[in-house]
Write a protein that holds these residues in place. Structure first.
Motif, PDB file in Angstrom:
ATOM      1  N   TYR A   3      56.664 -16.872 -10.566  1.00  9.04           N
ATOM      2  CA  TYR A   3      55.545 -16.675 -11.554  1.00  9.04           C
ATOM      3  C   TYR A   3      56.154 -17.090 -13.037  1.00  9.04           C
ATOM      4  O   TYR A   3      55.252 -17.573 -13.769  1.00  9.04           O
ATOM      5  CB  TYR A   3      55.314 -15.127 -11.698  1.00  9.04           C
ATOM      6  CG  TYR A   3      54.614 -14.699 -12.830  1.00  9.04           C
ATOM      7  CD1 TYR A   3      53.183 -15.045 -12.418  1.00  9.04           C
ATOM      8  CD2 TYR A   3      54.828 -14.090 -13.851  1.00  9.04           C
ATOM      9  CE1 TYR A   3      52.270 -14.468 -13.509  1.00  9.04           C
ATOM     10  CE2 TYR A   3      53.968 -13.858 -14.775  1.00  9.04           C
ATOM     11  CZ  TYR A   3      52.645 -13.918 -14.706  1.00  9.04           C
ATOM     12  OH  TYR A   3      51.955 -13.521 -15.452  1.00  9.04           O
ATOM     13  N   HIS A   4      57.314 -17.035 -13.341  1.00  7.22           N
ATOM     14  CA  HIS A   4      57.823 -17.451 -14.571  1.00  7.22           C
ATOM     15  C   HIS A   4      58.049 -18.875 -14.797  1.00  7.22           C
ATOM     16  O   HIS A   4      58.188 -19.451 -15.697  1.00  7.22           O
ATOM     17  CB  HIS A   4      58.968 -16.489 -15.086  1.00  7.22           C
ATOM     18  CG  HIS A   4      58.544 -14.999 -15.273  1.00  7.22           C
ATOM     19  ND1 HIS A   4      57.682 -14.725 -16.442  1.00  7.22           N
ATOM     20  CD2 HIS A   4      58.411 -13.878 -14.612  1.00  7.22           C
ATOM     21  CE1 HIS A   4      57.632 -13.533 -16.437  1.00  7.22           C
ATOM     22  NE2 HIS A   4      57.795 -12.971 -15.241  1.00  7.22           N
ATOM     23  N   GLY A   5      58.497 -19.397 -13.672  1.00 10.03           N
ATOM     24  CA  GLY A   5      58.595 -20.907 -13.713  1.00 10.03           C
ATOM     25  C   GLY A   5      60.216 -21.212 -14.090  1.00 10.03           C
ATOM     26  O   GLY A   5      60.776 -20.308 -14.616  1.00 10.03           O
ATOM     27  N   PHE A   6      60.507 -22.340 -13.822  1.00  8.68           N
ATOM     28  CA  PHE A   6      61.825 -22.809 -13.980  1.00  8.68           C
ATOM     29  C   PHE A   6      61.702 -23.900 -15.247  1.00  8.68           C
ATOM     30  O   PHE A   6      60.735 -24.333 -15.556  1.00  8.68           O
ATOM     31  CB  PHE A   6      62.513 -23.643 -12.854  1.00  8.68           C
ATOM     32  CG  PHE A   6      62.689 -22.857 -11.583  1.00  8.68           C
ATOM     33  CD1 PHE A   6      64.034 -22.079 -11.495  1.00  8.68           C
ATOM     34  CD2 PHE A   6      61.808 -22.685 -10.539  1.00  8.68           C
ATOM     35  CE1 PHE A   6      64.203 -21.386 -10.411  1.00  8.68           C
ATOM     36  CE2 PHE A   6      62.105 -22.142  -9.612  1.00  8.68           C
ATOM     37  CZ  PHE A   6      63.285 -21.218  -9.452  1.00  8.68           C
ATOM     38  N   LEU A   7      62.898 -23.936 -15.964  1.00 13.10           N
ATOM     39  CA  LEU A   7      63.141 -24.494 -17.249  1.00 13.10           C
ATOM     40  C   LEU A   7      63.154 -25.863 -16.634  1.00 13.10           C
ATOM     41  O   LEU A   7      63.978 -26.296 -16.066  1.00 13.10           O
ATOM     42  CB  LEU A   7      63.968 -24.159 -17.875  1.00 13.10           C
ATOM     43  CG  LEU A   7      64.397 -24.558 -19.260  1.00 13.10           C
ATOM     44  CD1 LEU A   7      63.128 -24.188 -20.067  1.00 13.10           C
ATOM     45  CD2 LEU A   7      65.679 -24.298 -20.035  1.00 13.10           C
TER      46      LEU A   7
END
Length: 150
Positions: A18-22
């Motif tokens: 949900y927050h995603g990877f950098l």
């Protein structure tokens, strides 16, 4: 390291999704932005070490070395490790990066003593405590300094 129950692991994977990877692009943007800040405090990362498995130790240190915020030092105190692999890993990693500072105690004196020795080495404006087998997200220090600036 923490032993994950299957449900916790699924929950964590969902949070990551949900927050995603950098991405590398995002990482570089954060690094460039941090370099433009007028106030860039030095963060001292305090890490006591004792007979840590080299894989965990290398991952821990690498997670610091790959931070988007580059103004840090890592104060490592080896609390009398007798594992040759731990000692070799520490010595190899420290010689390759001048931001890594190592002090070796001749005998095990406990985590409190090792932590205090690492604190005595710290030169930064702020101190970050990191366990010897933990890892930081690549933007962790950036987010800390961003919040401090606000």
């Amino acid at each position: 390291m923490k032993s994950w129950a299957y449900g916790e692991w699924i929950e964590y994977q969902a949070w990551l999704f949900y927050h995603g990877f950098l991405t590398l692009y995002d990482w570089q943007l954060l690094r460039d932005q941090a370099q433009c800040w007028k106030q860039r405090p030095l963060l001292s990362i305090v890490t006591p070490v004792f007979n840590t498995a080299p894989d965990y130790l290398a991952e821990c240190i690498y997670s610091v070395q790959t931070q988007a915020y580059p103004h840090w030092e890592m104060c490592l105190v080896d609390d009398g490790s007798d594992n040759p692999a731990t000692i070799a890993c520490l010595e190899q990693l420290v010689q390759d990066d001048p931001r890594l500072h190592l002090h070796r105690l001749s005998e095990n004196q406990g985590i409190c003593h090792a932590t205090n020795q690492a604190l005595a080495m710290a030169r930064g404006s702020y101190v970050v405590f990191l366990d010897h087998d933990d890892r930081l997200a690549p933007d962790a220090l950036y987010e800390v300094v961003k919040l401090l600036r606000e």
